[in-house]
Motif scaffolding. Structure first.
Motif, PDB file in Angstrom:
ATOM      1  N   ILE A  12       8.415  -1.639 -53.030  1.00  0.00           N
ATOM      2  CA  ILE A  12       9.274  -0.449 -53.046  1.00  0.00           C
ATOM      3  C   ILE A  12       9.555   0.000 -54.484  1.00  0.00           C
ATOM      4  CG2 ILE A  12      11.630   0.336 -52.633  1.00  0.00           C
ATOM      5  CD1 ILE A  12       9.888   0.600 -50.204  1.00  0.00           C
ATOM      6  N   ILE A  13       9.872  -0.955 -55.358  1.00  0.00           N
ATOM      7  CA  ILE A  13      10.131  -0.613 -56.757  1.00  0.00           C
ATOM      8  C   ILE A  13       8.906   0.056 -57.373  1.00  0.00           C
ATOM      9  CG2 ILE A  13      10.477  -1.584 -59.067  1.00  0.00           C
ATOM     10  CD1 ILE A  13      12.312  -3.669 -57.823  1.00  0.00           C
ATOM     11  N   TYR A  14       7.747  -0.529 -57.162  1.00  0.00           N
ATOM     12  CA  TYR A  14       6.529   0.010 -57.774  1.00  0.00           C
ATOM     13  C   TYR A  14       6.211   1.404 -57.240  1.00  0.00           C
ATOM     14  CZ  TYR A  14       2.110  -0.540 -60.293  1.00  0.00           C
ATOM     15  OH  TYR A  14       1.080  -0.411 -61.195  1.00  0.00           O
ATOM     16  N   ALA A  15       6.445   1.608 -55.930  1.00  0.00           N
ATOM     17  CA  ALA A  15       6.179   2.914 -55.324  1.00  0.00           C
ATOM     18  C   ALA A  15       7.159   3.974 -55.818  1.00  0.00           C
ATOM     19  CB  ALA A  15       6.251   2.806 -53.804  1.00  0.00           C
ATOM     20  N   ALA A  16       8.385   3.534 -56.169  1.00  0.00           N
ATOM     21  CA  ALA A  16       9.426   4.489 -56.556  1.00  0.00           C
ATOM     22  C   ALA A  16       9.299   4.961 -58.004  1.00  0.00           C
ATOM     23  CB  ALA A  16      10.807   3.865 -56.341  1.00  0.00           C
ATOM     24  N   ILE A  17       8.489   4.282 -58.809  1.00  0.00           N
ATOM     25  CA  ILE A  17       8.354   4.651 -60.224  1.00  0.00           C
ATOM     26  C   ILE A  17       7.374   5.811 -60.363  1.00  0.00           C
ATOM     27  CG2 ILE A  17       7.613   3.854 -62.502  1.00  0.00           C
ATOM     28  CD1 ILE A  17       8.472   1.047 -61.692  1.00  0.00           C
ATOM     29  N   ASP A  18       7.843   6.896 -60.955  1.00  0.00           N
ATOM     30  CA  ASP A  18       6.991   8.059 -61.173  1.00  0.00           C
ATOM     31  C   ASP A  18       6.259   7.987 -62.511  1.00  0.00           C
ATOM     32  OD1 ASP A  18       7.499   9.418 -58.746  1.00  0.00           O
ATOM     33  OD2 ASP A  18       9.433  10.103 -59.526  1.00  0.00           O
ATOM     34  N   ASP A  19       6.997   7.646 -63.541  1.00  0.00           N
ATOM     35  CA  ASP A  19       6.408   7.569 -64.879  1.00  0.00           C
ATOM     36  C   ASP A  19       6.309   6.100 -65.290  1.00  0.00           C
ATOM     37  OD1 ASP A  19       5.638   7.739 -67.496  1.00  0.00           O
ATOM     38  OD2 ASP A  19       7.112   9.263 -68.061  1.00  0.00           O
ATOM     39  N   VAL A  20       5.152   5.504 -65.065  1.00  0.00           N
ATOM     40  CA  VAL A  20       4.962   4.086 -65.344  1.00  0.00           C
ATOM     41  C   VAL A  20       5.116   3.772 -66.828  1.00  0.00           C
ATOM     42  CG1 VAL A  20       3.243   2.237 -65.386  1.00  0.00           C
ATOM     43  CG2 VAL A  20       3.539   3.587 -63.328  1.00  0.00           C
ATOM     44  N   GLN A  21       4.603   4.642 -67.692  1.00  0.00           N
ATOM     45  CA  GLN A  21       4.672   4.367 -69.120  1.00  0.00           C
ATOM     46  C   GLN A  21       6.112   4.338 -69.622  1.00  0.00           C
ATOM     47  OE1 GLN A  21       1.981   3.384 -70.799  1.00  0.00           O
ATOM     48  NE2 GLN A  21       0.999   3.583 -68.790  1.00  0.00           N
ATOM     49  N   ARG A  22       6.990   5.104 -68.978  1.00  0.00           N
ATOM     50  CA  ARG A  22       8.399   5.097 -69.361  1.00  0.00           C
ATOM     51  C   ARG A  22       9.109   3.867 -68.810  1.00  0.00           C
ATOM     52  NH1 ARG A  22      11.580  10.141 -67.283  1.00  0.00           N
ATOM     53  NH2 ARG A  22      11.540   8.877 -65.386  1.00  0.00           N
ATOM     54  N   GLU A  23       8.649   3.381 -67.654  1.00  0.00           N
ATOM     55  CA  GLU A  23       9.254   2.206 -67.006  1.00  0.00           C
ATOM     56  C   GLU A  23       8.243   1.065 -66.955  1.00  0.00           C
ATOM     57  OE1 GLU A  23      12.299   2.084 -66.129  1.00  0.00           O
ATOM     58  OE2 GLU A  23      12.931   4.170 -66.107  1.00  0.00           O
ATOM     59  N   LEU A  24       7.566   0.837 -68.058  1.00  0.00           N
ATOM     60  CA  LEU A  24       6.456  -0.100 -68.088  1.00  0.00           C
ATOM     61  C   LEU A  24       6.872  -1.522 -67.712  1.00  0.00           C
ATOM     62  CD1 LEU A  24       3.443   0.052 -68.705  1.00  0.00           C
ATOM     63  CD2 LEU A  24       3.939  -0.693 -71.031  1.00  0.00           C
ATOM     64  N   GLN A  25       7.977  -1.992 -68.291  1.00  0.00           N
ATOM     65  CA  GLN A  25       8.416  -3.367 -68.028  1.00  0.00           C
ATOM     66  C   GLN A  25       8.838  -3.546 -66.570  1.00  0.00           C
ATOM     67  OE1 GLN A  25      11.455  -4.099 -71.001  1.00  0.00           O
ATOM     68  NE2 GLN A  25       9.969  -4.902 -72.459  1.00  0.00           N
ATOM     69  N   ASP A  61      -5.778   8.322 -53.522  1.00  0.00           N
ATOM     70  CA  ASP A  61      -4.364   8.058 -53.816  1.00  0.00           C
ATOM     71  C   ASP A  61      -4.154   7.383 -55.164  1.00  0.00           C
ATOM     72  OD1 ASP A  61      -3.546   9.090 -51.335  1.00  0.00           O
ATOM     73  OD2 ASP A  61      -3.901   7.163 -50.345  1.00  0.00           O
ATOM     74  N   LYS A  62      -5.241   7.053 -55.860  1.00  0.00           N
ATOM     75  CA  LYS A  62      -5.080   6.383 -57.149  1.00  0.00           C
ATOM     76  C   LYS A  62      -4.539   7.370 -58.190  1.00  0.00           C
ATOM     77  CE  LYS A  62      -8.759   5.201 -59.409  1.00  0.00           C
ATOM     78  NZ  LYS A  62     -10.090   4.674 -59.792  1.00  0.00           N
ATOM     79  N   PRO A  63      -3.840   6.908 -59.207  1.00  0.00           N
ATOM     80  CA  PRO A  63      -3.580   5.505 -59.530  1.00  0.00           C
ATOM     81  C   PRO A  63      -2.299   4.950 -58.896  1.00  0.00           C
ATOM     82  CG  PRO A  63      -2.806   6.860 -61.310  1.00  0.00           C
ATOM     83  CD  PRO A  63      -3.377   7.812 -60.286  1.00  0.00           C
ATOM     84  N   LYS A  64      -1.482   5.814 -58.285  1.00  0.00           N
ATOM     85  CA  LYS A  64      -0.194   5.345 -57.778  1.00  0.00           C
ATOM     86  C   LYS A  64      -0.312   4.608 -56.455  1.00  0.00           C
ATOM     87  CE  LYS A  64       4.593   6.785 -56.981  1.00  0.00           C
ATOM     88  NZ  LYS A  64       5.572   7.884 -57.015  1.00  0.00           N
ATOM     89  N   TYR A  65      -1.223   5.038 -55.592  1.00  0.00           N
ATOM     90  CA  TYR A  65      -1.406   4.446 -54.272  1.00  0.00           C
ATOM     91  C   TYR A  65      -0.100   4.425 -53.474  1.00  0.00           C
ATOM     92  CZ  TYR A  65      -5.917   2.701 -56.017  1.00  0.00           C
ATOM     93  OH  TYR A  65      -7.183   2.594 -56.538  1.00  0.00           O
ATOM     94  N   ALA A  66       0.644   5.519 -53.527  1.00  0.00           N
ATOM     95  CA  ALA A  66       1.959   5.567 -52.883  1.00  0.00           C
ATOM     96  C   ALA A  66       1.905   5.261 -51.380  1.00  0.00           C
ATOM     97  CB  ALA A  66       2.617   6.927 -53.125  1.00  0.00           C
ATOM     98  N   PRO A  67       1.007   5.857 -50.584  1.00  0.00           N
ATOM     99  CA  PRO A  67       0.970   5.535 -49.145  1.00  0.00           C
ATOM    100  C   PRO A  67       0.707   4.054 -48.884  1.00  0.00           C
ATOM    101  CG  PRO A  67      -0.300   7.515 -49.594  1.00  0.00           C
ATOM    102  CD  PRO A  67       0.029   6.912 -50.916  1.00  0.00           C
ATOM    103  N   ALA A  68      -0.176   3.460 -49.685  1.00  0.00           N
ATOM    104  CA  ALA A  68      -0.494   2.038 -49.509  1.00  0.00           C
ATOM    105  C   ALA A  68       0.705   1.160 -49.833  1.00  0.00           C
ATOM    106  CB  ALA A  68      -1.676   1.661 -50.398  1.00  0.00           C
TER     107      ALA A  68
END
Length: 480
Positions: free
Chosen positions: A340-353, A413-420
């Protein structure tokens, strides 16, 4: 059938002397030892702790390293496709959109010569046959270990064995990183070396394991007669109703008349999707964090290693407390949260950690339930044939959910793969609910049985030699 045993002869282990025996059962271990009688006290409690610890150490050093290495090779063979994909497998073999997902999925319908393939149809056929021959490995290892260890000793041994899968996933990343540096005119693409190296090692080690591992404790050449008698006693009172019973298909299938069986199978289904998603697609998930295809494999190492550590911590704790379902629920909760956390992140580079931390939670959550669930239902089935039947359906059912995982991680769906990610999280949440409901029912049923009998018994107080008919036996208590 068992019957009262005569007075033990002097050759028997001190734990089976007349001073300690309340009442005994006798059974021949196999045809090779018909002249020797073994006894099993009508108690599931440990009588000679030192002798049992020494026996377990012998089993641990003889069985677990070999089984763990076998599973490591098994996991390498299963997971090397993901590493090859990050190195350009689909591009090199001119796959059409969606064909990589089909190759991943075909593995789970029945799993090594993949290095020799030059097109989609070749690798598709080989993955099918690899799936067919691999499918029985894990469930049979689980059953095999139940014939050597008591119920409260099983989870941590299975965890050590299963941790090899996490280590394999980590090692696979390191191996892939090294292999991709090979410059050789012998192959056209570096990823072919993955299949050549891993396949060769698997075949060679399987020959060694076939010769080295004993069929049963009765045939273990590294045990003396007293140790074999003690090994028989331990399983008779705290694992099986009849030790080394001949397999009877009709009797074994009776396990599917128990309602609890379908609760366990539902949990296996729920477990399968997050488990296979992490095992097959963690490199693709991590690609959202790291764009360098070579470094992607390195970034899967730490999550897999910590997943193995988490598995060991939860399994050892589960054995110590003699309880399974709360730890299974914890695993599902971690898995659900990570996806859920990974799916909820829109900007990975901003929330990298935070994004990378979520991948750790994914591996933490999928590692523990796989071992503890198999241990849980094996602990509650004393009939060896029924135990084998349930394990042989439950584990492949979880593997079959790889069909879901392999088809929700779509190229578009890459790179986010939200449905998966959302689908996988949903299965984790469903698993938590089913496991919790089943566990709470067992707590309730144990208390109800105690009230009805006017006693205060738990699973550890009732020898499994009495529990051939499972919950229909008045003294039956669920191993929580």
């Amino acid at each position: 059938m068992t019957e009262p045993a005569p007075t033990p002869s002097p050759q028997h282990h001190p734990s089976t002397t007349a001073n300690d025996v309340a009442s005994c059962n006798k059974k021949s271990i196999d045809d090779a030892e018909n002249s020797r009688e073994d006894v099993a006290e009508e108690t599931a409690l440990v009588i000679d702790s030192a002798a049992e610890r020494a026996l377990c150490r012998k089993f641990d050093f003889r069985l677990l390293p070999v089984l763990a290495i076998m599973y490591l090779f098994n996991a390498l063979d299963k997971g090397n496709l993901g590493n090859a994909q990050t190195a350009g497998l689909s591009k090199n073999l001119n796959f059409a959109p969606g064909q990589y997902n089909l190759i991943v999925g075909i593995f789970f319908i029945p799993y090594v010569l993949t290095a020799a393939t030059h097109n989609f149809s070749g690798i598709f056929a080989l993955r099918f046959f690899l799936g067919a021959v691999e499918s029985a490995f894990f469930p049979l290892v689980i059953f095999y270990l139940t014939t050597f260890y008591r119920r409260n000793e099983l989870a941590r041994r299975l965890a050590i064995f299963y941790a090899a899968s996490n280590i394999a996933n980590a090692f696979s990343g390191l191996l892939a990183f090294g292999v991709f540096q090979i410059k050789s005119h012998l192959v056209d693409y570096p990823w072919r070396w993955l299949f050549i190296i891993e396949g060769t090692l698997t075949i060679l080690f399987s020959i060694f394991a076939f010769i080295y591992l004993p069929k049963s404790a009765a045939e273990a050449r590294f045990l003396n007669e007293d140790e074999k008698a003690l090994a028989y006693h331990r399983i008779q009172v705290d694992s099986s109703s009849i030790v080394n019973e001949a397999f009877n298909l009709r009797e074994s299938l009776q396990i599917f008349k128990r309602p609890s069986t379908y609760g366990f199978l539902l949990v296996e289904i729920a477990l399968g999707v997050p488990l296979q998603s992490v095992g097959l697609f963690l490199p693709q998930i991590v690609q959202r964090i790291v764009t360098d295809t070579v470094k992607v494999n390195l970034y899967t190492v730490a999550p897999n290693i910590t997943g193995a550590v988490t598995l060991l911590i939860l399994a050892f704790s589960s054995d110590l407390l003699r309880i399974r379902f709360p730890f299974i629920c914890l695993g599902f909760a971690l898995s659900f949260t990570g996806f859920i956390i990974y799916a909820a992140i829109d900007d990975v580079q901003r929330e990298l950690q935070l994004a990378y931390y979520a991948t750790f939670m994914m591996t933490w959550g999928t590692s523990a339930p796989s071992v503890l669930l198999s241990t849980w239902y094996n602990n509650n089935v004393a009939h060896e044939g029924q135990r084998l039947a349930l394990t042989s359906v439950g584990v492949p059912l979880a593997n079959l959910m790889g069909l879901v995982a392999s088809n929700v991680f779509r190229e578009q769906d890459k790179p986010k793969y939200a449905p998966a990610l959302i689908t996988t999280a949903s299965f984790g949440g469903f698993g938590f609910i089913v496991a919790a409901c089943l566990g709470l029912y067992m707590v309730f049923d144990n208390k109800r049985r105690n009230r009805r009998q006017g006693v205060n018994l738990s699973a550890r107080d009732v020898p499994t030699s009495r529990l051939r008919d499972g919950p229909r036996v008045e003294d039956f208590r669920w191993f929580l």
